[in-house]
Design an enzyme around this catalytic site. Structure first.
Site, PDB file in Angstrom:
ATOM      1  N   GLU A 196       0.841  -1.202   0.000  1.00 20.08           N
ATOM      2  CA  GLU A 196       0.000   0.000   0.000  1.00 20.08           C
ATOM      3  C   GLU A 196       0.874   1.250   0.000  1.00 20.08           C
ATOM      4  OE1 GLU A 196      -2.328   3.397   1.759  1.00 20.08           O
ATOM      5  OE2 GLU A 196      -0.451   2.499   2.426  1.00 20.08           O
ATOM      6  N   GLU A 197       1.939   1.198   0.775  1.00 16.26           N
ATOM      7  CA  GLU A 197       2.775   2.391   0.976  1.00 16.26           C
ATOM      8  C   GLU A 197       3.536   2.808  -0.279  1.00 16.26           C
ATOM      9  OE1 GLU A 197       2.559   4.271   3.437  1.00 16.26           O
ATOM     10  OE2 GLU A 197       2.012   3.144   5.230  1.00 16.26           O
ATOM     11  N   HIS A 305       3.612   8.110  10.115  1.00 13.97           N
ATOM     12  CA  HIS A 305       4.900   7.835   9.459  1.00 13.97           C
ATOM     13  C   HIS A 305       6.099   8.280  10.292  1.00 13.97           C
ATOM     14  CE1 HIS A 305       3.566   6.875   5.073  1.00 13.97           C
ATOM     15  NE2 HIS A 305       2.807   6.286   5.984  1.00 13.97           N
TER      16      HIS A 305
HETATM   17 ZN   LIG Z   1      -1.495   3.340   5.998  1.00 13.19          ZN
END
Ligand SMILES: [Zn+2]
Length: 332
Positions: A196-197, A305
Site C-alpha cells: 500500500e505504501e 509515518h
Molecule cells: Zn497506511
C-alpha cells in the site's frame, strides 16, 4: 487490545516483503474464518461464508506493509546507502535505530554536512558499525530491507504510541472484528494487503480477483488537535472517523450512510474525515473491475509515518464494532 496490537506491530513487513507479518496475522484470524490463503502478490485473504442463498460479497482491506528501506550501495568504509520504500518523513527518520530482516541493527543518519532544512533521501545512510565494505557485507547484502525499530507503549489513559501503527492497527481491527461477529450475513473477505505504501498495489489485485459488491478499507487518518497543525475536524478520542474524501477517493454515500447508521444504532461515537492529501486502499477497491460501493474507516492518528504514531484505543474499539456491524447487516 494492547497485547493483540503489539503482536501485530512487532514483525517486520516492509513493502514487498510482508511474509513475516502475514504469518502472524494468518495464525490470529484462522480460528474465526473458513479459509485463509495468500495470493500471488502476497495479500493475505481470510474468507468467511455468509448465510442464505446468494449473499453479497463484502471486502475489508487493511495494509500489512510498512514504510522502510532497501540497501542499495555499500561504500568502502562499510556505510550503507538505502533506497526508500514508501513515503518516508526524513526529519522523523533521522537518528533512529533500524533493524534488518536478519536482525542486524544499525542507525539511520544524515550526512554530517547536511542541515535539517536539506534532509533528502540521498543524504542518508545506515551505519551498522562495520569497519569496511567486506565487514558490512557479512551482515547486509544489496537488496536487504530494514525498518525503523518497531515499538508500542502506553501513554496516558487509552492512548498508545509507537510504530508501525500504520497500518497494523487496521489489521488488528479486522482480526478483532472477525472475532466479534455473531452471524455473517454476507460472504466476507478480510484482506490484509501488501504494498500500500508504495502505491496501493495489493488492494488493486485482491479487489480485482474478489470483485466485491461492498468494500471498506481501514487505515490511519489524520488528527487536527495538536499545537498549530492544519485545520481538520477530527480529534483523538472523539470516535473512529468515517472517511468522506481524501486526495484519491470520494467515498460512496451509500457506504458512508450505512456506517453512520450502524454507529448510531450501536451507540458508537464517530467523526467525519476530509483529508486534503493522502490516499488509502479505498481508491483501488472502488475502481476494481466494474467498481463497487466503497468507503473507509480512519483511525485518528497523530504523527503518522514517524516512530511515535499516537492513537486512542477507544476510537479503535468503536471502529471494530462498526466493522462487525457491517458483517451482521444483510447487504442487497
Ligand atoms: Zn497506511
Amino acid at each position: 487490545m494492547f497485547t493483540e496490537l503489539k503482536k501485530i506491530v512487532m514483525p517486520i513487513g516492509v513493502s514487498g516483503d510482508e511474509s513475516g507479518v502475514s504469518a502472524v496475522i494468518a495464525a490470529e484470524i484462522a480460528p474465526y474464518v473458513d479459509k485463509v490463503y495468500n495470493d500471488a502478490l502476497g495479500n493475505l485473504i481470510a474468507f468467511k461464508k455468509g448465510k442464505g442463498k446468494k449473499p453479497k460479497k463484502l471486502m475489508f482491506a487493511a495494509h500489512m506493509d510498512e514504510i522502510g528501506f532497501m540497501a542499495s550501495f555499500i561504500d568502502e568504509k562499510g556505510f550503507i546507502r538505502v533506497s526508500r520504500l514508501g513515503g518516508i518523513n526524513y526529519t522523523a527518520a533521522a537518528f533512529t535505530e533500524v533493524i534488518f530482516k536478519n536482525g542486524t541493527k544499525g542507525v539511520l543518519v544524515p550526512e554530517a554536512r547536511i542541515t535539517q532544512r536539506d534532509y533528502r533521501p540521498e543524504n542518508y545512510y545506515v551505519d551498522i558499525g562495520a569497519k569496511s565494505r567486506k565487514d558490512a557485507m557479512r551482515r547486509v547484502k544489496i537488496g536487504d530491507t530494514c525498518h525503523v525499530a518497531p515499538n508500542l507503549f502506553k501513554l496516558s489513559g487509552s492512548r498508545v504510541a509507537g510504530r508501525p501503527i500504520d497500518d497494523r492497527i487496521g489489521c488488528m481491527m479486522l482480526v478483532e472484528a472477525a472475532k466479534a461477529v455473531k452471524e455473517y450475513e454476507n460472504d466476507t473477505y478480510f484482506v490484509f494487503t501488501v504494498q500500500e505504501e508504495v502505491g496501493v498495489r495489493g488492494a488493486k489485485t485482491s479487489a480485482f480477483s474478489i470483485t466485491p459488491d461492498y468494500a471498506v478499507a481501514v487505515d490511519i487518518g489524520g488528527a487536527g488537535d495538536m499545537p498549530s497543525c492544519a485545520p481538520l475536524a477530527v480529534n483523538l478520542g472523539d470516535g473512529i472517523a468515517i472517511k468522506l474524501k481524501d486526495a484519491m477517493v470520494i467515498c460512496n454515500p451509500v457506504m458512508v450512510g450505512m456506517m453512520k447508521e450502524i454507529a448510531a444504532d450501536r451507540g458508537v461515537p464517530y467523526q467525519l474525515e476530509i483529508l486534503e492529501g493522502g490516499g488509502t486502499d479505498t481508491c483501488m477497491l472502488q475502481q476494481a473491475a466494474g467498481g463497487c460501493i466503497a468507503g473507509a474507516l480512519s483511525v485518528p492518528t497523530r504523527y503518522g509515518h514517524s516512530a511515535v504514531e499516537v492513537i486512542d484505543m477507544n476510537d479503535v474499539a468503536g471502529g471494530i464494532r462498526i466493522l462487525a456491524g457491517l458483517c451482521e447487516t444483510k447487504l442487497n
